[in-house]
Design an enzyme around this catalytic site. Structure first.
Site, PDB file in Angstrom:
ATOM      1  N   SER A  12       0.826  -1.211   0.000  1.00  0.00           N
ATOM      2  CA  SER A  12       0.000   0.000   0.000  1.00  0.00           C
ATOM      3  C   SER A  12       0.860   1.261   0.000  1.00  0.00           C
ATOM      4  CB  SER A  12      -0.945  -0.016   1.200  1.00  0.00           C
ATOM      5  OG  SER A  12      -0.216  -0.184   2.398  1.00  0.00           O
ATOM      6  N   GLY A  13       1.940   1.236  -0.795  1.00  0.00           N
ATOM      7  CA  GLY A  13       2.709   2.463  -1.033  1.00  0.00           C
ATOM      8  C   GLY A  13       2.184   3.128  -2.296  1.00  0.00           C
ATOM      9  N   LYS A  35       1.196  -5.498   4.989  1.00  0.00           N
ATOM     10  CA  LYS A  35       1.608  -6.293   6.149  1.00  0.00           C
ATOM     11  C   LYS A  35       1.556  -5.561   7.481  1.00  0.00           C
ATOM     12  CE  LYS A  35       6.587  -5.957   5.277  1.00  0.00           C
ATOM     13  NZ  LYS A  35       7.807  -6.722   5.032  1.00  0.00           N
ATOM     14  N   ALA A  46       9.171   9.521   2.073  1.00  0.00           N
ATOM     15  CA  ALA A  46       9.888  10.233   1.008  1.00  0.00           C
ATOM     16  C   ALA A  46       9.912  11.727   1.318  1.00  0.00           C
ATOM     17  CB  ALA A  46       9.233   9.969  -0.336  1.00  0.00           C
ATOM     18  N   GLY A  48      12.434  14.376  -0.485  1.00  0.00           N
ATOM     19  CA  GLY A  48      12.855  15.316  -1.533  1.00  0.00           C
ATOM     20  C   GLY A  48      11.749  15.659  -2.492  1.00  0.00           C
ATOM     21  N   GLU A 114      18.216  18.385  -6.860  1.00  0.00           N
ATOM     22  CA  GLU A 114      18.925  17.304  -6.154  1.00  0.00           C
ATOM     23  C   GLU A 114      20.092  16.846  -7.002  1.00  0.00           C
ATOM     24  OE1 GLU A 114      16.234  14.238  -4.757  1.00  0.00           O
ATOM     25  OE2 GLU A 114      14.870  15.726  -3.940  1.00  0.00           O
ATOM     26  N   HIS A 243      22.353   6.289   0.337  1.00  0.00           N
ATOM     27  CA  HIS A 243      22.121   7.738   0.367  1.00  0.00           C
ATOM     28  C   HIS A 243      23.289   8.386   1.100  1.00  0.00           C
ATOM     29  CE1 HIS A 243      20.321  11.651   0.784  1.00  0.00           C
ATOM     30  NE2 HIS A 243      19.318  11.262   0.013  1.00  0.00           N
ATOM     31  N   ARG A 289      24.406  10.488  -6.887  1.00  0.00           N
ATOM     32  CA  ARG A 289      24.459   9.945  -5.531  1.00  0.00           C
ATOM     33  C   ARG A 289      25.563   8.906  -5.317  1.00  0.00           C
ATOM     34  NH1 ARG A 289      18.482   8.809  -3.626  1.00  0.00           N
ATOM     35  NH2 ARG A 289      18.303  11.063  -3.638  1.00  0.00           N
ATOM     36  N   HIS A 350      19.692   2.776   0.886  1.00  0.00           N
ATOM     37  CA  HIS A 350      18.511   3.614   0.660  1.00  0.00           C
ATOM     38  C   HIS A 350      17.552   3.048  -0.371  1.00  0.00           C
ATOM     39  CE1 HIS A 350      16.242   7.325   0.426  1.00  0.00           C
ATOM     40  NE2 HIS A 350      16.519   7.476  -0.863  1.00  0.00           N
ATOM     41  N   GLU A 374       9.308   0.221  -6.386  1.00  0.00           N
ATOM     42  CA  GLU A 374      10.720  -0.091  -6.113  1.00  0.00           C
ATOM     43  C   GLU A 374      11.041  -1.569  -6.328  1.00  0.00           C
ATOM     44  OE1 GLU A 374      12.208   1.820  -2.608  1.00  0.00           O
ATOM     45  OE2 GLU A 374      14.080   0.685  -2.635  1.00  0.00           O
ATOM     46  N   ARG A 385      20.219   5.195  -9.619  1.00  0.00           N
ATOM     47  CA  ARG A 385      18.995   5.972  -9.830  1.00  0.00           C
ATOM     48  C   ARG A 385      19.244   7.472  -9.657  1.00  0.00           C
ATOM     49  NH1 ARG A 385      14.734   7.744  -6.026  1.00  0.00           N
ATOM     50  NH2 ARG A 385      16.193   7.017  -4.457  1.00  0.00           N
TER      51      ARG A 385
HETATM   52  P1  FAD Z   1       6.602   1.198  -0.591  1.00  0.00           P
HETATM   53  O1  FAD Z   1       6.156   2.597  -0.509  1.00  0.00           O
HETATM   54  O2  FAD Z   1       7.778   0.827   0.213  1.00  0.00           O
HETATM   55  O3  FAD Z   1       5.395   0.260  -0.198  1.00  0.00           O
HETATM   56  C1  FAD Z   1       5.565  -1.122  -0.041  1.00  0.00           C
HETATM   57  C2  FAD Z   1       4.315  -1.690   0.577  1.00  0.00           C
HETATM   58  O4  FAD Z   1       4.334  -3.104   0.526  1.00  0.00           O
HETATM   59  C3  FAD Z   1       4.141  -1.333   2.045  1.00  0.00           C
HETATM   60  O5  FAD Z   1       2.782  -1.057   2.250  1.00  0.00           O
HETATM   61  C4  FAD Z   1       4.527  -2.629   2.764  1.00  0.00           C
HETATM   62  O6  FAD Z   1       3.960  -2.788   4.019  1.00  0.00           O
HETATM   63  C5  FAD Z   1       3.972  -3.638   1.782  1.00  0.00           C
HETATM   64  N1  FAD Z   1       4.552  -4.978   1.864  1.00  0.00           N
HETATM   65  C6  FAD Z   1       5.853  -5.329   1.712  1.00  0.00           C
HETATM   66  N2  FAD Z   1       5.972  -6.668   1.823  1.00  0.00           N
HETATM   67  C7  FAD Z   1       4.731  -7.165   2.038  1.00  0.00           C
HETATM   68  C8  FAD Z   1       4.201  -8.467   2.247  1.00  0.00           C
HETATM   69  N3  FAD Z   1       4.974  -9.554   2.261  1.00  0.00           N
HETATM   70  N4  FAD Z   1       2.863  -8.619   2.448  1.00  0.00           N
HETATM   71  C9  FAD Z   1       2.052  -7.535   2.457  1.00  0.00           C
HETATM   72  N5  FAD Z   1       2.503  -6.280   2.281  1.00  0.00           N
HETATM   73  C10 FAD Z   1       3.820  -6.099   2.067  1.00  0.00           C
HETATM   74  N6  FAD Z   1      12.009   8.502  -3.892  1.00  0.00           N
HETATM   75  C11 FAD Z   1      11.744   9.591  -4.625  1.00  0.00           C
HETATM   76  O7  FAD Z   1      11.470   9.488  -5.833  1.00  0.00           O
HETATM   77  N7  FAD Z   1      11.757  10.816  -4.032  1.00  0.00           N
HETATM   78  C12 FAD Z   1      12.033  11.002  -2.726  1.00  0.00           C
HETATM   79  O8  FAD Z   1      12.014  12.118  -2.233  1.00  0.00           O
HETATM   80  C13 FAD Z   1      12.335   9.861  -1.943  1.00  0.00           C
HETATM   81  N8  FAD Z   1      12.663   9.988  -0.637  1.00  0.00           N
HETATM   82  C14 FAD Z   1      12.840   8.859   0.107  1.00  0.00           C
HETATM   83  C15 FAD Z   1      13.076   8.981   1.468  1.00  0.00           C
HETATM   84  C16 FAD Z   1      13.185   7.846   2.263  1.00  0.00           C
HETATM   85  C17 FAD Z   1      13.439   7.988   3.748  1.00  0.00           C
HETATM   86  C18 FAD Z   1      13.082   6.575   1.675  1.00  0.00           C
HETATM   87  C19 FAD Z   1      13.179   5.339   2.516  1.00  0.00           C
HETATM   88  C20 FAD Z   1      12.872   6.441   0.325  1.00  0.00           C
HETATM   89  C21 FAD Z   1      12.759   7.585  -0.475  1.00  0.00           C
HETATM   90  N9  FAD Z   1      12.536   7.486  -1.843  1.00  0.00           N
HETATM   91  C22 FAD Z   1      12.290   8.608  -2.577  1.00  0.00           C
HETATM   92  C23 FAD Z   1      12.310   6.197  -2.453  1.00  0.00           C
HETATM   93  C24 FAD Z   1      10.792   5.991  -2.589  1.00  0.00           C
HETATM   94  O9  FAD Z   1      10.161   6.500  -1.448  1.00  0.00           O
HETATM   95  C25 FAD Z   1      10.425   4.548  -2.746  1.00  0.00           C
HETATM   96  O10 FAD Z   1      11.202   3.948  -3.737  1.00  0.00           O
HETATM   97  C26 FAD Z   1       8.962   4.422  -3.123  1.00  0.00           C
HETATM   98  O11 FAD Z   1       8.161   5.098  -2.192  1.00  0.00           O
HETATM   99  C27 FAD Z   1       8.572   2.968  -3.197  1.00  0.00           C
HETATM  100  O12 FAD Z   1       7.179   2.892  -3.364  1.00  0.00           O
HETATM  101  P2  FAD Z   1       6.512   1.473  -3.472  1.00  0.00           P
HETATM  102  O13 FAD Z   1       5.057   1.707  -3.572  1.00  0.00           O
HETATM  103  O14 FAD Z   1       7.182   0.704  -4.521  1.00  0.00           O
HETATM  104  O15 FAD Z   1       6.886   0.749  -2.102  1.00  0.00           O
HETATM  105  C1  SIN Z   2      16.049  12.634  -0.715  1.00  0.00           C
HETATM  106  O1  SIN Z   2      15.158  13.396  -0.356  1.00  0.00           O
HETATM  107  O2  SIN Z   2      17.253  12.894  -0.635  1.00  0.00           O
HETATM  108  C2  SIN Z   2      15.660  11.299  -1.265  1.00  0.00           C
HETATM  109  C3  SIN Z   2      15.308  11.444  -2.680  1.00  0.00           C
HETATM  110  C4  SIN Z   2      15.325  10.126  -3.361  1.00  0.00           C
HETATM  111  O3  SIN Z   2      15.696   9.108  -2.785  1.00  0.00           O
HETATM  112  O4  SIN Z   2      14.977  10.115  -4.544  1.00  0.00           O
END
Ligand code: FAD
Ligand code: SIN
Length: 535
Positions: A12-13, A35, A46, A48, A114, A243, A289, A350, A374, A385
């Site tokens: 649920s991201g 989960k 996130a 930036g 960035e 990072h 990066r 990261h 991701e 990236r």
């Molecule tokens: P996520 O948002 O990680 O969601 C994954 C989901 O899957 C969660 O709900 C989790 O609970 C669920 N899940 C996982 N395994 C299971 C399972 N077995 N069963 C059920 N559910 C499960 N990127 C940018 O482009 N810009 C930014 O500014 C940026 N800043 C960041 C800052 C931080 C601190 C971090 C950690 C990352 C950042 N990133 C940024 C990277 C970016 O946030 C992620 O790559 C992106 O949000 C991933 O989205 P997603 O939906 O793929 O996964």
């Molecule tokens: C950050 O805000 O530095 C994270 C940005 C990213 O991971 O893309």
């Protein structure tokens, strides 16, 4: 118990929620399995922002060029073009959902900068971009009657058609495909079956494989491990992005100090307070990066320092509080007023550039299984990236993937398949949980010490031997005790660590995020690394 949905979304991201919303517009039944609580995701943290060409001073070609250049020769150029060009339409959808991107006084979007970006093009909501996007998407999902969100359901394994045996399912199935999954209902402590025509994996990254990471606890590579176990193609796992700037504390916690802080002029300084990035790259503190993280690592090794400094003291407190409220407050909580003092920083794991191989429509190598966010490897990021391209990739892939899935559902009608039950056997509740915490610590330390920013073949081989031992122990444990989240996560992390090391050993060159001392040069004809489990 067997649940029935047209589509199951795991995660649920930003990726899972965006995809679910789009598919649900056509009245299909959709379950989002997550989960922990629904907002808990990398997305929610996130800072930036999201990279997209919106300014008249910018151009799609510039964004394409910056992405290719950061990716160090391994991006797929047509993928880069497609994702970059689709950005504005997807951003507009986020705005329509209520994401209120920060604006300048004159009403134009406030665009951040960035590392690796030649222009200001990062849309952001102060430094809480992820939270703003996650909330808007969750609110929209809550309005859709045909989406069911199941919190505290942990997806364990995918079910393929070929797993069906016996007379219950007599139809001969020519092409293998995904027909559902097993998930642990964490609160009830039982494993339940989910039948569906489509599964989307949107489980995010695997930062938790390392001792120090910016990622929250959920980032344990579950989707990659699940996909690998059913024979899906996996790519480029060696490219782990570190990072450069996380807040140094003497605990294992690593809070991100956004690259946007350097985008607003912050300077990296060594322990003598001298700026050093000009010695490493023409873009200095705003170099890509991989280069900045390696430079910090090198400076720390040279001096033996525990951390270096990030200096944003030329900005006023009022400006910093407004632009970076979360970072300002977090640092203050640790006794650092960032308007007056340098921030102690260190790199931390990261982002995972590799993952489940997909095209730009989230299609994997197995029918019925889609992946985005991701967890997926599309070819956008190549060997490194470009900052803020991840959220962009997730929304573009979710949109394109949903279009393909709607088509797939039209062509693949419901079948009366009976899923095999999950077999618990006579397994017990564990009385040896210490193995889980011990092995988890060992895995994370091994990955940090041997498979981090600077690698050698010898260190990778050492890591491989240790991970193989951990894998044996955890498989034995898995078959002897009842499943629980910490066991499932560790099993997946070990699996993912194995894949990272295998890919790293395949790449006999230094490129992007993979820097290996015994192969310091780049190959002239670089290829993606590739893994697939053969049955
Ligand atoms: P996520 O948002 O990680 O969601 C994954 C989901 O899957 C969660 O709900 C989790 O609970 C669920 N899940 C996982 N395994 C299971 C399972 N077995 N069963 C059920 N559910 C499960 N990127 C940018 O482009 N810009 C930014 O500014 C940026 N800043 C960041 C800052 C931080 C601190 C971090 C950690 C990352 C950042 N990133 C940024 C990277 C970016 O946030 C992620 O790559 C992106 O949000 C991933 O989205 P997603 O939906 O793929 O996964
Ligand atoms: C950050 O805000 O530095 C994270 C940005 C990213 O991971 O893309």
């Amino acid at each position: 118990m067997t649940h029935d949905y047209d589509v199951i979304v795991v995660g649920s991201g930003i990726a899972g929620l965006s995809f679910a919303l789009r598919v649900a517009r056509k009245n299909y039944t959709v379950a989002i399995i997550t989960k922990k609580t629904r907002a808990e995701s990398n997305t929610n943290y996130a800072q930036g922002g999201i990279a997209c060409v919106t300014s008249e001073r910018d151009d799609f070609e510039f964004h394409v060029h910056d992405t290719l250049s950061a990716g160090d020769g391994l991006c797929n150029e047509s993928v880069v073009r497609e994702i970059v060009n689709d950005g504005p339409a997807r951003i507009q959808e986020l705005i329509d959902l209520g994401v209120n991107f920060s604006q300048l006084n004159d009403g134009r979007l406030s665009l951040g900068k960035e590392g690796g970006h030649s222009k200001r093009r990062i849309l952001h909501v102060q430094d809480i971009t992820g939270k703003a996007i996650e909330s808007a998407l969750l609110e929209a999902v809550a309005r859709m009657k045909n989406i069911t969100t199941l919190e505290h359901f942990f997806a364990i394994d995918l079910i393929k058609c070929s797993a069906l045996t016996g007379s219950a399912n007599p139809t001969p199935i020519k092409d293998d495909k995904i027909i559902g999954l097993y998930a642990l209902n964490v609160r009830a402590g039982v494993v339940e079956s989910f039948r569906s025509r489509v599964v989307l994996i949107a489980t995010g990254g695997a930062g938790q494989a390392y001792q120090y990471t910016t990622n929250p606890d959920i980032a344990t590579g579950d989707g990659i491990a699940m996909a690998y176990r059913v024979g899906v193609e996996i790519e480029n796992m060696e490219f782990i992005q570190f990072h450069p700037t996380t807040l140094y504390t003497n605990t294992d916690e690593r809070f991100l100090v956004s690259e946007a802080v350097r985008g607003e002029g912050a300077i990296l300084r060594d322990m003598d307070e001298s700026a050093f990035m000009t010695h490493y790259h023409s873009q200095a503190d705003l170099a890509p990066r991989d280069i900045v993280a390696r430079a910090i690592d090198s400076e720390m090794k040279k001096s033996g320092a525990q951390h270096l400094w990030l200096d944003i003291t030329d900005h006023s407190e009022a400006v910093l509080k407004e632009r970076f409220p979360t970072i300002y407050n977090k640092c203050l909580h640790h006794g650092i007023n960032i308007a007056q003092e340098f921030i102690p920083i260190v790199p931390a794991a990261h982002y995972l550039c590799g993952g489940v191989k997909t095209n730009t429509h989230a299609v994997t190598s197995l029918n019925g299984l889609f992946a985005c966010g991701e967890v997926a490897c599309t070819g956008l990021h190549g060997a490194n990236r470009l900052a803020s391209n991840s959220l962009l990739e997730a929304v573009v892939l979710a949109h394109n993937g949903a279009e393909i899935v709607l088509n797939y559902l039209e062509r693949n009608k419901k079948e009366a398949l009976i899923l095999p039950d999950w077999v618990d056997g006579d397994v017990q509740n564990s009385d040896e949980r210490v193995i889980l915490s011990h092995n988890s610590d060992e895995l994370k330390r091994t990955m940090w010490d041997y498979v981090a920013i600077v690698r050698t073949t010898k260190r990778l081989e050492r890591a491989q031997t240790r991970i193989q031992n951990l894998s044996k122990e955890i498989e034995e444990y898995y078959w002897n005790f009842k499943v629980e989240p910490s066991l499932l996560q560790l099993r997946n992390l070990i699996q993912v660590a194995e894949l990272i090391v295998k890919c790293a050993l395949q790449r006999k060159e230094s490129r992007g995020l993979h820097y290996i001392l015994d192969h310091p040069e780049k190959n002239t004809n670089p290829k993606n690394t590739y893994l697939q489990k053969l049955e």
